[in-house]
Design an enzyme around this catalytic site. Structure first.
Site, mmCIF file in Angstrom:
data_model
loop_
_atom_site.group_PDB
_atom_site.id
_atom_site.type_symbol
_atom_site.label_atom_id
_atom_site.label_comp_id
_atom_site.label_asym_id
_atom_site.label_seq_id
_atom_site.Cartn_x
_atom_site.Cartn_y
_atom_site.Cartn_z
ATOM 1 N N ASP A 182 0.800 -1.223 0.000
ATOM 2 C CA ASP A 182 0.000 0.000 0.000
ATOM 3 C C ASP A 182 0.834 1.276 0.000
ATOM 4 O O ASP A 182 0.330 2.354 0.337
ATOM 5 C CB ASP A 182 -0.932 0.006 1.216
ATOM 6 C CG ASP A 182 -2.126 -0.918 1.033
ATOM 7 O OD1 ASP A 182 -2.731 -0.887 -0.046
ATOM 8 O OD2 ASP A 182 -2.438 -1.677 1.970
ATOM 9 N N ASP A 229 -7.172 -3.768 -6.070
ATOM 10 C CA ASP A 229 -6.754 -2.490 -5.482
ATOM 11 C C ASP A 229 -5.326 -2.131 -5.852
ATOM 12 O O ASP A 229 -4.951 -0.951 -5.908
ATOM 13 C CB ASP A 229 -6.828 -2.529 -3.954
ATOM 14 C CG ASP A 229 -8.015 -3.278 -3.384
ATOM 15 O OD1 ASP A 229 -8.448 -4.267 -3.994
ATOM 16 O OD2 ASP A 229 -8.482 -2.904 -2.299
#
Length: 403
Positions: free
Chosen positions: A118, A177
C-alpha cells in the site's frame, strides 16, 4: 418467442443501458456548486485539524461514534496529508501547507516498509502530492526509496506486485486495489530513468487485465498465484459479498487504475479496458438512480444494502480523467455521470453539516462489510477522492470558460 416481441425486448434493453449511462441530475452541477463544496470541505478540515493530535492520522469513525486515528503504518495514512495538500492547492492557505508538511512527515518511515503493497496510497498520496507542489528534493528522495521498496514485492514468475502477507495459506495474493500502485511506479520511472519501474507497472497491469476480469467486464477481488509456475490457484473475494460478485470499490479501483495507465502510457488496451469497466458499472441493473453504488453490485439485500460513497468518489474522479481521452459522445456521457455523482454527493444526504460527522465531509461509506468493519461510516479516502474529483471538475470547467 415471437421474433417481433424478442426484437422489442432487445431494443428496450439497449435503451435502458444507454439511459442509465447518461443520467443527469435534475439540478445541473455548476462550477459554483463545486467551489461551494470545496469551501465546505475546507471548513470541515479546519475543525479536523483542531481536534486531532500531531502524531496520529484520521481514518474513520468507530462504532461508538469516536474518531478513529491511526499511525503511519496503516494503509490509509497518506490520505489525510493528501487532503491537506489538495486543499492548499485550491485555496493557497498557508495553514494547510504547514499542516500538510507536518502530517506528511509522520509517514517518512514507511519508505522502507517491505511488508505492505500500500505504499502508493501511503507515500504517493502524501509525499507525491507534496512533491508536485513544492519540488522539495527531500520528498523526491523519500519517494524514490519507497518506490524501490514497493518494487521489491514484484515476482517475475507471476508478473505482479504481491498484495498481502498476512495469510500464510496464500502464496502470492494480488488484489485489484493494487492497480492504484502503478501510478507511483510510473512516477519513479519518470524521475529515475530506471526502466524496471515501467516494466513492472506494465506487467502488473497486463496480468491483471488478463486474469482479474470476467466476460461481463466485472472484476474479481483477489487472485492467488503459484510462485513457482505463475499459475492461478484460486479467485476469491475478501471484502466483497461472494467470490463471483462485483465488489463496488474493486470495480472503482479497476476503472481508476486503467484510466491512469492509459493517461501515462497511451497504450490503447488500457483505454479499452477502462471503457469496458464504465459500461459494466453504469449498465448494471443494481446501480441506484443517484449513481452512488451499493457496497457490492450483487449484495443480497438490495435496495436495503449499505451504499459505498468511497466507490462513488473514486468513480467520479476516474471519469473526469477518462473523459479527456474519448470521443465527444462518450466524453459527454462520462462527464455528465461524474457531475451527477458530485451533485448527489454534495447534497445533505451524503455531505455532513460542518461540526458533525467527526469533521469528515462525506457520510455513508462501507469499508469491510464481511468482517463487520466500517459500515455506513465516513472514510478518509472517500473525502480524498471527492476533493480530487472536485479539483478535476473545477479545472475542466475553468478550461471550458477560457476557451
Amino acid at each position: 418467442m415471437n421474433i417481433h416481441f424478442q426484437t422489442t425486448i432487445s431494443i428496450l434493453f439497449i435503451f435502458l443501458i444507454l439511459s442509465c449511462q447518461s443520467k443527469i441530475s435534475t439540478k445541473d452541477y455548476t462550477i459554483h456548486d463545486a467551489n461551494n463544496a470545496m469551501e465546505l470541505a475546507s471548513s470541515h478540515y479546519k475543525l479536523m485539524l483542531s481536534s486531532i493530535p500531531d502524531t496520529l492520522l484520521p481514518r474513520t469513525v468507530s462504532k461508538n461514534n469516536k474518531l478513529e486515528l491511526v499511525k503511519s503504518h496503516d494503509w490509509t495514512s497518506g490520505f489525510f496529508p493528501g487532503v491537506l495538500w489538495n486543499l492548499y492547492t485550491y485555496n493557497n492557505n498557508a495553514i494547510y501547507k504547514k499542516q500538510a508538511i507536518q502530517y506528511t512527515n509522520l509517514i517518512k518511515n514507511q519508505q522502507y516498509n517491505h511488508s505492505t503493497h500500500d505504499l502508493g496510497f501511503m507515500l504517493y498520496c502524501s509525499y507525491g502530492n507534496g512533491y508536485s507542489i513544492t519540488n522539495d528534493t527531500a520528498y523526491k528522495k523519500i519517494l524514490l526509496n519507497g518506490a524501490k521498496t514497493l518494487s521489491s514485492r514484484f515476482n517475475t514468475k507471476v508478473g505482479c506486485i504481491k498484495s498481502w502477507d498476512w495469510n500464510p495459506d496464500w502464496q502470492f495474493p494480488v488484489i485489484v486495489d493494487n492497480m492504484m500502485n502503478l501510478e507511483y511506479l510510473l512516477w519513479a520511472f519518470n524521475n529515475s530513468n530506471d526502466s524496471i519501474y515501467y516494466h513492472q507497472a506494465i506487467s502488473h497491469a497486463d496480468i491483471t487485465l488478463k486474469n482479474h476480469f470476467r466476460p461481463d467486464n466485472s472484476s474479481c477481488h483477489m487472485i492467488d498465484y503459484d510462485t513457482i509456475t505463475g499459475a492461478i490457484i484460486e479467485k476469491i473475494t475478501v471484502q466483497g459479498y461472494a467470490d463471483d460478485s462485483a465488489w463496488s470499490r474493486g470495480q472503482a479501483w479497476g476503472l481508476y487504475g486503467y484510466t491512469m495507465m492509459y493517461q501515462k502510457t497511451k497504450k490503447k488496451r488500457y483505454l479499452i479496458q477502462a471503457q469496458k469497466i464504465v459500461d459494466f458499472i453504469f449498465s448494471h441493473p443494481n446501480m441506484p438512480t443517484d449513481l452512488i453504488p451499493y457496497w457490492d453490485y450483487n449484495a443480497p439485500n438490495i435496495p436495503d444494502a449499505p451504499r459505498d460513497v468511497s466507490a462513488a468518489t473514486i468513480i467520479a474522479s476516474a471519469l473526469l480523467e477518462l473523459q479527456h481521452h474519448v470521443a465527444i459522445q462518450k466524453k459527454n456521457i462520462y462527464f455528465n455521470n461524474a457531475k451527477t455523482i458530485l451533485n448527489n454527493l454534495s447534497s445533505d444526504v451524503y455531505t455532513a453539516k460542518v461540526g458533525t460527522n467527526n469533521n469528515f465531509i462525506l457520510k455513508h461509506s462501507t469499508g469491510y462489510l464481511p468482517k463487520g468493519k466500517e459500515i455506513d461510516v465516513p472514510l478518509i479516502y472517500a473525502d480524498y477522492y471527492y476533493i480530487e474529483a472536485l479539483l478535476r471538475y473545477i479545472e475542466i470547467e475553468n478550461m471550458t470558460y477560457k476557451n
